[in-house]
Structures are given as C-alpha cells and as structure tokens.
Design a protein around this motif. Structure first.
Motif: not given
Length: 532
Positions: A81-93, A138-152
């Motif tokens: 999920p982090v890769a799909l948001l930080s790479v896939g979503y950014v290119l899509f956006a 939930p910690s899963r959502i918080t971790t995903i948001l943090q991970g996204e912000s690092l690589v995006n």
C-alpha cells in the motif's frame, strides 16, 4: 536574502506558530494569514527565494527528520500500500491534475500543466498523522500515511524534473523521461545503500556528542548532494540513509540521541514555519504577476484544481486498496479486510504542505533562450491555493470525519500491557547482568550503592504496571504520575537552593552549571516518562 529580513522571517514565523498552539486554528493556516497581512504593511521587504537553492536547502533536513522517526519494520510490513500511494498515486495525480489544468486554462502549455501536476501531487502526512495520533487511528493507517509521505516526495520531484525539462526546452522524450525516472529512483536508493553503513560507523565511532550531532546535521545534505551530483534522486538517498540510521539509533551514545532529538525538532520547526509564512508573504507578488488570469478567473481555476486534486486521490485509493485483494487469494488470506472506512480516511488525508511549496519555489524564472517560464506565477498561485485549500477543508474536517466513521481506536490498555511485559523482560536481563558484574571483585560497590542500582531497576519495571493501576480520587493521577510530579517538585526545590548559593557567592557559575545540568537530565527523564 539579507540578514535582517531573514531574521525577522524566522522570529516572526516561530512566534506565530507558538501562539497558534494556544488556539484551535492550525499553525499553517495562521502563518499564511499573518504572512499575507504583514506583506501589505509599509516597509516590509519583498521576500524572494532563489529557485536553485530551495530544494537542496529545505528538503534534505525535513525528509531526514521524518524518515529517522519512522518505523522501518512498519514500512516493510505495509510495503504494497505504501508503494501504490507513494509511487503509483503520485504519477497518476501528476497526469490527472496536469491534464485537467491543461484542459481548463487557455494557453497553458501541457508541459507547464504537468509541472503543476507534479508539484501538487505529493501529500504531506505530517498534519494527518498528528491528527491520527491525537484522536486515535489504527496503527496500520498511520504507518501507511507516514510511509507514503517519505517516498512520494522522491516520485514527485523526479516527475517534476522530467516535466520541467520539457517545459524549459530541453526536448525530453517519453522514453528519455522514463529512463530518467528509473535512473533517479534506483540510483537514489543505491547511493543511500552505499552511504548508510559508513555514515553509521562514523556516528558510532565519534566519541563526542557535539561532533556526532554536527555530523547528523551534515548527513542529509551529504546524501542529497552526492545523489544529485550523480543524476540520482537525492530525496530517496536521504530517506534510505535516515531509515537505516533511525533503525540503528540505539547503537549511538545516549547523549547524542538526547541532543539530536532536540536539534532536529528545532530545525524542522523553523523550516516548516518559515515556509508557510513565505506563502502569505509571496502571495501578493504572485497575484500581481497573474496578468490575464487575475481576479475571478484565477479563483475559478483554484477551485477546479483543488477539486481535481481531491477527486484524483479517491479515484486511486479505492482501486489500489481492493483490486490487489480481488486479484490475489494470498493477500486475502494474509491481510484482514480493510473495509471501506479506512480508504475513506486515507483518501481524505491528502493535505498538501511544505514539499509542494518547496518544489513550486524552485521553478525557474526563465526557459532556455531567455524567455519567461510559461505560466509560472499561475502555477505558483494554484500551488498556494491547493495547499491552503487542502489544509482548510481537509485539515479542519479530518478529525470530525474520523469521529463520525468510528474507526476502532488503539487499545491503550493492551499497548500498555505490551510495554510492561517488554520492560519486564528487559529488567530481568538487566538484573541478571548486574549480578554478574557485581560478582566480579573489580566491580565491588558498597552495599547502599549496589542497592540503589537495584532500586532504579525496580522503579523502571514497576512504572509501566502502575499506569494500569487505580488512580488517586483527589487528583485523577496514577501512582506513577504522582511520583513523577513529586520528583519534579523536589528537583525544582534543589534548583532554587543552587541558584541562591550562587547568588550568595558560596559556589561559582561553573559549579552552578554543572549542578543544574545534572538536575536537568533528571527532570528531562521525568518529563519523557510523563510524555510516554
């Protein structure tokens, strides 16, 4: 920028950010508002940033401190999920928002529109994760948001550079753009992997905390500069190095960790507040340069781009969440059903922030040949309006949305029990090690001193369990809370005596500083326990 305006910017922005903590208004919004009002005061200098120094000056320290505080194990556990948001979503956006702006704004070249798309593509999860921790997600959502912000940020900057090369007339083709993207991504990771081990070795072998912290301040700029010099992504290099160093921070001297934490908090605070203040200070200059786009036309474009940014995130988040589960039985077996509420929160937690502003500030004034960059002031204005719009609309409503959706909050009692069990295991190991050391005649101690070590160990072991116990009906405190409050009151009394003895010339200032530093370390330990 001259010294006095820079000093006024830092002093003013930090003052406003400090006052914002006493109000319900988010600090970024207050900083932008105050900066806008101040910009119209007579005698206020015009703040201008050189585009070539914005990214290398602002991004490395901000990314370093965010990555160093992240969980490497948590990111690895949620890699997909982090890769799909930080790479896939950014290119899509980038393409979705850029294409929408191209269709919406007459005479705006597609390359400039794609530059805008890349600039506003990466969300800044700082505000979202702060809300998540305060309300309890939930910690899963918080971790995903943090991970996204690092690589995006790395994805967005690489996409920005490709679009910028075409916009300034370097003639980049699609094939060359994809090649540059892959080189930047894998090159940045490679540079980070090469640098992280020797930098960690150097950190652990320096013997003075002052030197170690000086190195810590240089590390993000070194990683960024080396990677950029090789044509790779400096952002990814910084993130890789910071993740490794943060994961192994326990191997560094305790004095270094204490100083490092305070220093990096201060650096991030100053940079973030200054950038948001610059939005307000620069906005009048940008508005004056809009030309034919000024007035209601610019406002309409701002609303349309904001809606495109928000819509693009939801269009991506839901398929990225459920499509892999639909295609893979293994994912369905290994991962719990995320439900629909989690993707709604992730989709709405797309506030833009400092990184978008830093990239926008770096857009050059001219293209090859000397002509003005097409639509630069409009791109800056739409970036500013998107950042402000997401902070106002999404930032102010995210807490209410989280409460309305009633996501299961973290089980505080269960987490405290896990902490207590972990501390109990560590204390048993420490107790065993202490007895082994005391059995050696070289480590002989008087009985009271040896018992003091055992008492400290027992106190640490019981502290977490006491948080699970009953509270004082008069104060609402646990026994551990009362212990810390009384300990700090005792330290305060000691401090007053030391100052009185210095004023009476019984001790000198050097001895006072030594005694106060000892008390400060004890009080800092009590404060950190209370914060935890």
């Amino acid at each position: 920028m001259e010294a006095l305006p820079l000093l006024l910017l830092v002093a003013g922005s930090t003052t406003v950010a400090g006052l914002a903590r006493r109000t319900p208004v988010p600090a970024p919004l207050l900083l932008v508002t105050v900066g806008l009002l101040v910009s119209y005061l007579p005698g206020v200098p015009e703040y201008r940033l050189a585009p070539g120094v914005v990214l290398p000056l602002l991004l490395p320290p901000l990314l370093y401190t965010a990555a160093a505080d992240s969980s490497y194990l948590g990111l690895r556990a949620h890699l997909r999920p982090v890769a799909l948001l930080s790479v896939g979503y950014v290119l899509f956006a980038t393409f979705a928002v850029g294409w929408a702006a191209y269709l919406l704004v007459p005479d705006l070249p597609l390359t400039s529109a794609l530059v805008l798309g890349a600039v506003v593509a990466p969300p800044d999860a700082v505000a979202a994760t702060a809300v998540a921790r305060r309300i309890g997600l939930p910690s899963r959502i918080t971790t995903i948001l943090q991970g996204e912000s690092l690589v995006n940020d790395a994805t967005a900057i690489t996409a920005y550079k490709v679009a910028l090369a075409a916009a300034v007339g370097e003639g980049a083709s699609w094939g060359a753009g994809i090649g540059e993207f892959l080189l930047a991504a894998f090159g940045g990771i490679g540079v980070g992997l090469v640098l992280m081990v020797p930098l960690h070795w150097l950190r652990t072998h320096l013997t003075e905390a002052l030197l170690q912290n000086t190195l810590s301040l240089l590390i993000p700029f070194v990683a960024y500069g080396v990677a950029e010099e090789l044509g790779a992504s400096g952002v990814l290099a910084v993130v890789v190095v910071a993740l490794y160093l943060g994961h192994r921070a326990w191997q560094v001297d305790f004095a270094t960790r204490l100083q490092e934490d305070a220093v990096w908090r201060m650096v991030a605070f100053i940079l973030e507040t200054a950038v948001f203040a610059l939005i307000g200070l620069q906005l009048p200059v940008v508005l004056r340069g809009l030309g034919p786009y000024a007035g209601s036309t610019a406002a309409w474009y701002a609303v349309a781009v904001f809606l495109a940014v928000v819509a693009a995130r939801f269009v991506w988040v839901f398929p990225a969440t459920f499509l892999p589960r639909w295609l893979s039985a293994r994912i369905r077996e290994r991962e719990p059903d995320p439900g629909w509420r989690g993707p709604v929160i992730i989709g709405w937690a797309g506030m833009r922030g400092v990184v978008s502003l830093a990239i926008a500030f770096s857009i050059p004034l001219t293209v090859h040949g000397g002509g003005a960059f097409p639509g630069r002031n409009l791109v800056l204005f739409l970036t500013f309006s998107t950042v402000i719009g997401t902070l106002v609309v999404q930032g102010l409503t995210l807490p209410s949305l989280i409460r309305w959706l009633r996501l299961p909050a973290p089980d505080v009692r269960r987490e405290t029990l896990q902490e207590a069990q972990a501390q109990a295991q560590a204390s048993r190991a420490a107790e065993q090690r202490l007895e082994e050391l005391l059995a050696d005649e070289r480590n002989s101690l008087p009985g009271p001193l040896a018992e003091r070590l055992r008492t400290v160990l027992e106190r640490r072991r019981n502290a977490v369990w006491e948080r699970l116990g009953a509270v004082n009906p008069a104060t609402g405190e646990t026994a551990d809370d009362t212990y810390r409050r009384l300990a700090r009151a005792m330290i305060g009394a000691e401090r007053e005596v030391f100052v009185r003895l210095r004023d009476g010339r019984y001790i000198d200032d050097e001895m006072l500083r030594t005694l106060l530093r000892r008390l400060d370390l004890e009080e800092a330990a009590a404060y950190r326990e209370a914060a935890d």
